[in-house]
Design a protein around this motif. Structure first.
Motif, PDB file in Angstrom:
ATOM      1  N   VAL A  50       9.764   3.469   7.352  1.00 55.67           N
ATOM      2  CA  VAL A  50      10.245   4.801   7.884  1.00 55.67           C
ATOM      3  C   VAL A  50       9.965   5.485   8.573  1.00 55.67           C
ATOM      4  O   VAL A  50      10.077   6.836   9.296  1.00 55.67           O
ATOM      5  N   ARG A  51       8.038   5.710   8.413  1.00 56.39           N
ATOM      6  CA  ARG A  51       7.407   5.889   9.410  1.00 56.39           C
ATOM      7  C   ARG A  51       5.656   5.540   9.007  1.00 56.39           C
ATOM      8  O   ARG A  51       5.546   4.737   8.196  1.00 56.39           O
ATOM      9  N   PHE A  59      -3.815   3.979  11.717  1.00 64.54           N
ATOM     10  CA  PHE A  59      -2.011   4.254  11.436  1.00 64.54           C
ATOM     11  C   PHE A  59      -1.655   2.823  10.284  1.00 64.54           C
ATOM     12  O   PHE A  59      -2.041   1.466  10.224  1.00 64.54           O
ATOM     13  N   HIS A  60      -1.063   3.933   9.098  1.00 62.70           N
ATOM     14  CA  HIS A  60      -0.501   2.765   8.114  1.00 62.70           C
ATOM     15  C   HIS A  60       0.612   2.657   7.347  1.00 62.70           C
ATOM     16  O   HIS A  60       1.670   3.524   7.346  1.00 62.70           O
ATOM     17  N   PRO A  61       1.307   2.030   7.588  1.00 62.47           N
ATOM     18  CA  PRO A  61       2.826   1.784   7.849  1.00 62.47           C
ATOM     19  C   PRO A  61       3.782   1.506   6.349  1.00 62.47           C
ATOM     20  O   PRO A  61       2.711   1.209   5.962  1.00 62.47           O
ATOM     21  N   VAL A  62       4.084   2.957   6.423  1.00 58.81           N
ATOM     22  CA  VAL A  62       4.612   3.089   4.881  1.00 58.81           C
ATOM     23  C   VAL A  62       6.350   3.177   5.707  1.00 58.81           C
ATOM     24  O   VAL A  62       7.551   2.716   5.747  1.00 58.81           O
ATOM     25  N   VAL A  63       7.017   1.443   3.748  1.00 55.94           N
ATOM     26  CA  VAL A  63       8.060   0.534   3.898  1.00 55.94           C
ATOM     27  C   VAL A  63       8.732   1.415   2.588  1.00 55.94           C
ATOM     28  O   VAL A  63       8.664   1.448   1.221  1.00 55.94           O
ATOM     29  N   ALA A  64      10.183   1.995   2.936  1.00 53.17           N
ATOM     30  CA  ALA A  64      10.900   2.457   1.568  1.00 53.17           C
ATOM     31  C   ALA A  64      11.856   0.491   1.425  1.00 53.17           C
ATOM     32  O   ALA A  64      12.255   0.221   2.690  1.00 53.17           O
ATOM     33  N   PHE A  65      12.109   0.657   0.473  1.00 52.04           N
ATOM     34  CA  PHE A  65      12.411  -0.910   0.100  1.00 52.04           C
ATOM     35  C   PHE A  65      13.642   0.022  -1.413  1.00 52.04           C
ATOM     36  O   PHE A  65      13.084   0.878  -2.007  1.00 52.04           O
ATOM     37  N   ALA A  66      14.324  -0.713  -1.893  1.00 53.51           N
ATOM     38  CA  ALA A  66      14.764  -0.812  -4.202  1.00 53.51           C
ATOM     39  C   ALA A  66      14.366  -2.361  -4.194  1.00 53.51           C
ATOM     40  O   ALA A  66      14.326  -3.218  -3.590  1.00 53.51           O
ATOM     41  N   ASP A  67      14.098  -1.690  -5.567  1.00 55.49           N
ATOM     42  CA  ASP A  67      13.634  -2.515  -6.423  1.00 55.49           C
ATOM     43  C   ASP A  67      14.647  -3.317  -7.349  1.00 55.49           C
ATOM     44  O   ASP A  67      15.277  -3.579  -6.905  1.00 55.49           O
ATOM     45  N   GLU A  68      14.316  -3.903  -8.627  1.00 59.14           N
ATOM     46  CA  GLU A  68      16.055  -4.480  -8.387  1.00 59.14           C
ATOM     47  C   GLU A  68      16.512  -3.681  -9.231  1.00 59.14           C
ATOM     48  O   GLU A  68      17.897  -4.411  -9.457  1.00 59.14           O
ATOM     49  N   HIS A  69      16.331  -2.422  -9.475  1.00 62.01           N
ATOM     50  CA  HIS A  69      17.605  -1.180 -10.125  1.00 62.01           C
ATOM     51  C   HIS A  69      18.161  -0.574  -9.274  1.00 62.01           C
ATOM     52  O   HIS A  69      19.117   0.121  -9.593  1.00 62.01           O
ATOM     53  N   GLY A  70      17.538  -1.521  -7.865  1.00 65.03           N
ATOM     54  CA  GLY A  70      18.664  -0.804  -7.276  1.00 65.03           C
ATOM     55  C   GLY A  70      17.419   0.687  -6.555  1.00 65.03           C
ATOM     56  O   GLY A  70      18.487   1.433  -6.144  1.00 65.03           O
ATOM     57  N   ILE A  71      16.332   1.181  -7.412  1.00 65.26           N
ATOM     58  CA  ILE A  71      16.473   2.780  -6.939  1.00 65.26           C
ATOM     59  C   ILE A  71      14.709   2.465  -5.610  1.00 65.26           C
ATOM     60  O   ILE A  71      14.254   1.688  -5.422  1.00 65.26           O
ATOM     61  N   ARG A  72      15.240   3.811  -4.748  1.00 68.52           N
ATOM     62  CA  ARG A  72      14.613   3.121  -3.516  1.00 68.52           C
ATOM     63  C   ARG A  72      12.606   3.558  -3.686  1.00 68.52           C
ATOM     64  O   ARG A  72      13.157   4.888  -4.984  1.00 68.52           O
ATOM     65  N   ARG A  73      12.591   3.129  -3.342  1.00 70.57           N
ATOM     66  CA  ARG A  73      10.679   2.974  -3.340  1.00 70.57           C
ATOM     67  C   ARG A  73       9.849   2.974  -2.027  1.00 70.57           C
ATOM     68  O   ARG A  73      10.754   2.494  -0.949  1.00 70.57           O
ATOM     69  N   PRO A  86       3.690  -2.017  12.599  1.00 65.48           N
ATOM     70  CA  PRO A  86       5.517  -2.823  12.810  1.00 65.48           C
ATOM     71  C   PRO A  86       5.704  -0.983  13.259  1.00 65.48           C
ATOM     72  O   PRO A  86       5.650  -0.257  12.628  1.00 65.48           O
ATOM     73  N   ARG A  87       6.995  -0.838  14.523  1.00 65.26           N
ATOM     74  CA  ARG A  87       7.368   0.264  14.835  1.00 65.26           C
ATOM     75  C   ARG A  87       8.925   0.703  13.436  1.00 65.26           C
ATOM     76  O   ARG A  87       8.926  -0.388  12.624  1.00 65.26           O
ATOM     77  N   VAL A  88       9.026   1.930  13.427  1.00 59.87           N
ATOM     78  CA  VAL A  88       9.631   2.737  12.775  1.00 59.87           C
ATOM     79  C   VAL A  88      10.805   1.921  12.748  1.00 59.87           C
ATOM     80  O   VAL A  88      11.568   2.057  13.810  1.00 59.87           O
ATOM     81  N   GLY A  89      11.975   1.553  11.510  1.00 64.20           N
ATOM     82  CA  GLY A  89      12.913   1.023  11.629  1.00 64.20           C
ATOM     83  C   GLY A  89      13.094  -0.573  11.463  1.00 64.20           C
ATOM     84  O   GLY A  89      13.913  -1.523  11.670  1.00 64.20           O
ATOM     85  N   ARG A  90      11.462  -1.321  12.120  1.00 65.74           N
ATOM     86  CA  ARG A  90      11.711  -2.338  11.394  1.00 65.74           C
ATOM     87  C   ARG A  90      11.939  -3.527   9.862  1.00 65.74           C
ATOM     88  O   ARG A  90      11.414  -2.223   9.570  1.00 65.74           O
ATOM     89  N   GLU A  91      12.501  -4.385  10.144  1.00 64.98           N
ATOM     90  CA  GLU A  91      12.367  -4.348   7.925  1.00 64.98           C
ATOM     91  C   GLU A  91      11.604  -5.574   8.104  1.00 64.98           C
ATOM     92  O   GLU A  91      10.989  -6.342   9.233  1.00 64.98           O
ATOM     93  N   LEU A  92      10.705  -5.394   6.726  1.00 68.38           N
ATOM     94  CA  LEU A  92       9.788  -6.414   6.663  1.00 68.38           C
ATOM     95  C   LEU A  92       9.800  -6.754   5.478  1.00 68.38           C
ATOM     96  O   LEU A  92      10.803  -6.362   4.357  1.00 68.38           O
ATOM     97  N   PRO A  93       9.621  -8.269   5.292  1.00 65.73           N
ATOM     98  CA  PRO A  93       9.736  -8.667   3.016  1.00 65.73           C
ATOM     99  C   PRO A  93       8.708  -7.987   3.004  1.00 65.73           C
ATOM    100  O   PRO A  93       7.347  -6.932   3.181  1.00 65.73           O
ATOM    101  N   VAL A  94       8.506  -7.352   1.230  1.00 67.28           N
ATOM    102  CA  VAL A  94       8.179  -6.580   0.459  1.00 67.28           C
ATOM    103  C   VAL A  94       7.933  -7.669  -0.709  1.00 67.28           C
ATOM    104  O   VAL A  94       9.363  -8.088  -1.324  1.00 67.28           O
ATOM    105  N   HIS A  95       7.504  -7.687  -0.974  1.00 66.04           N
ATOM    106  CA  HIS A  95       6.469  -8.209  -2.603  1.00 66.04           C
ATOM    107  C   HIS A  95       6.603  -7.249  -3.840  1.00 66.04           C
ATOM    108  O   HIS A  95       4.868  -6.852  -2.970  1.00 66.04           O
TER     109      HIS A  95
END
Length: 139
Positions: A50-51, A59-73, A86-95
C-alpha cells in the motif's frame, strides 16, 4: 603509543569483537528460528503493497492483509531497499503465526534470502575476526 598500550588496545578490540560476535550469532539464531517457525507453522495469506516507509535503511514496503478473522492489518518489511520496490499495488504472500498477526512478515521474494544471508554473513565474519584478534592479543 607504547608497546604495552598497543597490547591493551588490541585486547579491548578483541573483547569488543567477541561481544559483537556473540550478538551476531544471537541475531542469526533468532532470525533462523523465526523464519523456520513462520514457514513451518505460519498462516499464509495474500497482501497488497500500500505504500513505502522511508527509514535510514531505505524504503520498506508496507503490506496490508486480512488476518484469520478478516481484520485488516498492515506490516512493514524489516528489509529496506534503495528504491521503492516492490511497487504499490503488487500482491505479496504474508506469513504469520496462527492467532498472532503481529508476527506477520511479507515475503518480498528476496526478503527471506537476504535476511538470512546478511545475518549469517555477519555471524561468520565477527567470530572469525574476534578469533584472529584474540590470537594476536592474548597468544
Amino acid at each position: 603509543m607504547q608497546p604495552g598500550e598497543t597490547d591493551d588496545v588490541l585486547r579491548w578490540l578483541a573483547l569488543g569483537f567477541c561481544l559483537a560476535a556473540a550478538l551476531a550469532l544471537y541475531a542469526a539464531v533468532t532470525t533462523i528460528r523465526r523464519q523456520w517457525r513462520l514457514s513451518r507453522h505460519g498462516v499464509k495469506t495474500r497482501g497488497v503493497v500500500v505504500r513505502h516507509q522511508a527509514r535510514r535503511s531505505g524504503f520498506h514496503p508496507v503490506v496490508a492483509f486480512a488476518d484469520e478473522h478478516g481484520i485488516r492489518r498492515e506490516v512493514a518489511s524489516p528489509l529496506g531497499t534503495s528504491v521503492r520496490w516492490p511497487r504499490v499495488g503488487r500482491e505479496l504472500p504474508v506469513h504469520h503465526l496462527p492467532g498472532r498477526p503481529q508476527t506477520a512478515e511479507p515475503d518480498t521474494g528476496a526478503h527471506r534470502f537476504w535476511s538470512l544471508s546478511l545475518v549469517l554473513l555477519v555471524a561468520v565474519i565477527f567470530p572469525m575476526a574476534s578469533a584472529l584478534l584474540c590470537r594476536l592479543a592474548f597468544f
